[in-house]
Motif scaffolding. Structure first.
Motif, mmCIF file in Angstrom:
data_model
loop_
_atom_site.group_PDB
_atom_site.id
_atom_site.type_symbol
_atom_site.label_atom_id
_atom_site.label_comp_id
_atom_site.label_asym_id
_atom_site.label_seq_id
_atom_site.Cartn_x
_atom_site.Cartn_y
_atom_site.Cartn_z
ATOM 1 N N ALA A 101 0.850 -1.196 0.000
ATOM 2 C CA ALA A 101 0.000 0.000 0.000
ATOM 3 C C ALA A 101 0.881 1.239 0.000
ATOM 4 O O ALA A 101 2.094 1.159 0.112
ATOM 5 C CB ALA A 101 -0.901 0.001 1.228
ATOM 6 N N ILE A 102 0.236 2.369 -0.130
ATOM 7 C CA ILE A 102 0.924 3.645 0.036
ATOM 8 C C ILE A 102 0.471 4.173 1.399
ATOM 9 O O ILE A 102 -0.719 4.320 1.656
ATOM 10 C CB ILE A 102 0.562 4.618 -1.094
ATOM 11 N N GLY A 103 1.414 4.377 2.295
ATOM 12 C CA GLY A 103 1.072 4.778 3.653
ATOM 13 C C GLY A 103 0.695 3.588 4.510
ATOM 14 O O GLY A 103 -0.259 3.634 5.294
ATOM 15 N N ALA A 104 1.434 2.491 4.378
ATOM 16 C CA ALA A 104 1.096 1.253 5.085
ATOM 17 C C ALA A 104 1.164 1.416 6.596
ATOM 18 O O ALA A 104 0.395 0.801 7.327
ATOM 19 C CB ALA A 104 2.025 0.131 4.641
ATOM 20 N N ASN A 105 2.069 2.246 7.086
ATOM 21 C CA ASN A 105 2.195 2.422 8.534
ATOM 22 C C ASN A 105 0.945 3.054 9.130
ATOM 23 O O ASN A 105 0.586 2.762 10.270
ATOM 24 C CB ASN A 105 3.417 3.281 8.859
ATOM 25 N N ILE A 106 0.276 3.902 8.363
ATOM 26 C CA ILE A 106 -0.950 4.528 8.854
ATOM 27 C C ILE A 106 -2.041 3.478 9.022
ATOM 28 O O ILE A 106 -2.737 3.441 10.038
ATOM 29 C CB ILE A 106 -1.403 5.649 7.895
ATOM 30 N N GLY A 107 -2.194 2.594 8.045
ATOM 31 C CA GLY A 107 -3.194 1.531 8.136
ATOM 32 C C GLY A 107 -2.905 0.588 9.290
ATOM 33 O O GLY A 107 -3.812 0.199 10.031
ATOM 34 N N LEU A 108 -1.643 0.238 9.454
ATOM 35 C CA LEU A 108 -1.283 -0.659 10.547
ATOM 36 C C LEU A 108 -1.530 0.001 11.897
ATOM 37 O O LEU A 108 -2.036 -0.634 12.823
ATOM 38 C CB LEU A 108 0.179 -1.084 10.425
ATOM 39 N N GLY A 109 -1.210 1.281 12.007
ATOM 40 C CA GLY A 109 -1.463 2.005 13.258
ATOM 41 C C GLY A 109 -2.944 2.060 13.589
ATOM 42 O O GLY A 109 -3.338 1.882 14.748
ATOM 43 N N LEU A 110 -3.767 2.286 12.585
ATOM 44 C CA LEU A 110 -5.217 2.320 12.816
ATOM 45 C C LEU A 110 -5.730 0.968 13.295
ATOM 46 O O LEU A 110 -6.531 0.889 14.231
ATOM 47 C CB LEU A 110 -5.942 2.744 11.535
ATOM 48 N N VAL A 111 -5.242 -0.104 12.675
ATOM 49 C CA VAL A 111 -5.659 -1.443 13.094
ATOM 50 C C VAL A 111 -5.224 -1.711 14.530
ATOM 51 O O VAL A 111 -5.983 -2.272 15.330
ATOM 52 C CB VAL A 111 -5.095 -2.506 12.120
ATOM 53 N N LEU A 112 -4.015 -1.299 14.879
ATOM 54 C CA LEU A 112 -3.539 -1.511 16.259
ATOM 55 C C LEU A 112 -4.342 -0.703 17.267
ATOM 56 O O LEU A 112 -4.642 -1.191 18.359
ATOM 57 C CB LEU A 112 -2.056 -1.155 16.363
ATOM 58 N N ILE A 113 -4.685 0.516 16.914
ATOM 59 C CA ILE A 113 -5.460 1.367 17.830
ATOM 60 C C ILE A 113 -6.846 0.781 18.075
ATOM 61 O O ILE A 113 -7.357 0.809 19.193
ATOM 62 C CB ILE A 113 -5.558 2.803 17.267
ATOM 63 N N VAL A 114 -7.455 0.223 17.035
ATOM 64 C CA VAL A 114 -8.814 -0.311 17.172
ATOM 65 C C VAL A 114 -8.800 -1.728 17.761
ATOM 66 O O VAL A 114 -9.518 -2.023 18.719
ATOM 67 C CB VAL A 114 -9.533 -0.307 15.806
ATOM 68 N N LEU A 115 -7.979 -2.609 17.184
ATOM 69 C CA LEU A 115 -8.026 -4.009 17.583
ATOM 70 C C LEU A 115 -7.225 -4.316 18.846
ATOM 71 O O LEU A 115 -7.524 -5.301 19.528
ATOM 72 C CB LEU A 115 -7.540 -4.901 16.444
ATOM 73 N N GLY A 116 -6.246 -3.511 19.167
ATOM 74 C CA GLY A 116 -5.442 -3.758 20.365
ATOM 75 C C GLY A 116 -6.273 -3.769 21.641
ATOM 76 O O GLY A 116 -6.264 -4.767 22.385
ATOM 77 N N PRO A 117 -7.005 -2.688 21.935
ATOM 78 C CA PRO A 117 -7.844 -2.704 23.144
ATOM 79 C C PRO A 117 -8.945 -3.765 23.101
ATOM 80 O O PRO A 117 -9.261 -4.377 24.123
ATOM 81 C CB PRO A 117 -8.450 -1.298 23.179
ATOM 82 N N LEU A 118 -9.504 -4.001 21.917
ATOM 83 C CA LEU A 118 -10.533 -5.035 21.802
ATOM 84 C C LEU A 118 -9.959 -6.414 22.109
ATOM 85 O O LEU A 118 -10.592 -7.219 22.806
ATOM 86 C CB LEU A 118 -11.108 -5.025 20.385
ATOM 87 N N ALA A 119 -8.767 -6.684 21.599
ATOM 88 C CA ALA A 119 -8.118 -7.967 21.880
ATOM 89 C C ALA A 119 -7.832 -8.105 23.366
ATOM 90 O O ALA A 119 -7.988 -9.183 23.944
ATOM 91 C CB ALA A 119 -6.826 -8.091 21.067
ATOM 92 N N LEU A 120 -7.437 -7.012 24.007
ATOM 93 C CA LEU A 120 -7.178 -7.045 25.447
ATOM 94 C C LEU A 120 -8.445 -7.387 26.225
ATOM 95 O O LEU A 120 -8.404 -8.163 27.179
ATOM 96 C CB LEU A 120 -6.605 -5.702 25.906
ATOM 97 N N VAL A 121 -9.572 -6.844 25.815
ATOM 98 C CA VAL A 121 -10.849 -7.151 26.476
ATOM 99 C C VAL A 121 -11.152 -8.645 26.361
ATOM 100 O O VAL A 121 -11.519 -9.295 27.345
ATOM 101 C CB VAL A 121 -11.991 -6.305 25.870
ATOM 102 N N PHE A 122 -10.973 -9.206 25.166
ATOM 103 C CA PHE A 122 -11.237 -10.632 24.989
ATOM 104 C C PHE A 122 -10.235 -11.490 25.763
ATOM 105 O O PHE A 122 -10.603 -12.526 26.327
ATOM 106 C CB PHE A 122 -11.230 -11.004 23.505
ATOM 107 N N LEU A 123 -8.971 -11.076 25.795
ATOM 108 C CA LEU A 123 -7.977 -11.817 26.570
ATOM 109 C C LEU A 123 -8.312 -11.808 28.054
ATOM 110 O O LEU A 123 -8.195 -12.839 28.735
ATOM 111 C CB LEU A 123 -6.583 -11.226 26.345
ATOM 112 N N LEU A 124 -8.712 -10.656 28.566
ATOM 113 C CA LEU A 124 -9.086 -10.579 29.978
ATOM 114 C C LEU A 124 -10.337 -11.419 30.261
ATOM 115 O O LEU A 124 -10.439 -12.051 31.311
ATOM 116 C CB LEU A 124 -9.305 -9.124 30.389
ATOM 117 N N GLY A 125 -11.273 -11.433 29.335
ATOM 118 C CA GLY A 125 -12.451 -12.280 29.492
ATOM 119 C C GLY A 125 -12.084 -13.752 29.530
ATOM 120 O O GLY A 125 -12.607 -14.526 30.348
ATOM 121 N N ALA A 126 -11.171 -14.174 28.649
ATOM 122 C CA ALA A 126 -10.728 -15.572 28.632
ATOM 123 C C ALA A 126 -9.992 -15.916 29.919
ATOM 124 O O ALA A 126 -10.180 -17.003 30.488
ATOM 125 C CB ALA A 126 -9.832 -15.821 27.424
ATOM 126 N N LEU A 127 -9.177 -14.991 30.389
ATOM 127 C CA LEU A 127 -8.472 -15.208 31.653
ATOM 128 C C LEU A 127 -9.459 -15.333 32.806
ATOM 129 O O LEU A 127 -9.329 -16.206 33.666
ATOM 130 C CB LEU A 127 -7.489 -14.063 31.913
#
Length: 155
Positions: free
Chosen positions: A119-145
């Motif tokens: 892509a052009i500007g791949a770091n921006i897309g990756l940063g957006l995915v991390l900002i959105v999915l990172g906290p969501l993944a943490l919620v699911f991990l804490l739920g599994a724990l």
């Protein structure tokens, strides 16, 4: 008052869950992946392509094989894990913990597809995915724990 005791998950249930999670991540990567040919159709030449993470050199024929194998692993692992739960060989709390880990595996496959997309500007897309999915993944991990701790404490 009768108390119910839960058993620790059988090693087979852990194996089935691992198959489900690994296969789901591969299948999502395959479904969300941007191929170099698709990038060219969008007007991105190989010289212009920017990668957040340079993908490993895979021949194009291997991508559907990997994705299809991942889908098959996920289906087999999910069916076998469900059979363990339905037969009562594994406590439902362990099934809940495994179920809560599934979105984390899906997010991982999506993250890798975005990270290795031409892509052009791949770091921006990756940063957006991390900002959105990172906290969501943490919620699911804490739920599994929490589900796993609940299963252990009921023993």
């Amino acid at each position: 008052m009768k108390t119910t005791r839960t058993r620790p998950p059988r090693p087979l249930f852990a194996l089935y869950t691992a198959l489900l999670l690994a296969g789901a991540a591969l299948a999502v990567w395959w479904a969300a992946r941007t191929s170099p040919e698709e990038a060219r159709r969008w007007g991105i030449t190989p010289q212009e392509a920017d990668y957040a993470i340079t993908p490993p050199p895979l021949p194009e024929w291997s991508v559907p094989v990997i994705g299809g194998a991942g889908l098959l692993l996920a289906l087999v692992g999910g069916v076998l894990a469900a059979r363990e739960l339905r037969a009562g060989r594994t406590a439902p709390a362990w099934g809940l913990a495994a179920f809560l880990l599934l979105p984390v595996a899906l997010f991982g496959g999506l993250w890798w597809a975005v990270a290795t997309a031409p892509a052009i500007g791949a770091n921006i897309g990756l940063g957006l995915v991390l900002i959105v999915l990172g906290p969501l993944a943490l919620v699911f991990l804490l739920g599994a724990l929490g589900a796993a701790l609940t299963a252990l404490l009921k023993r």
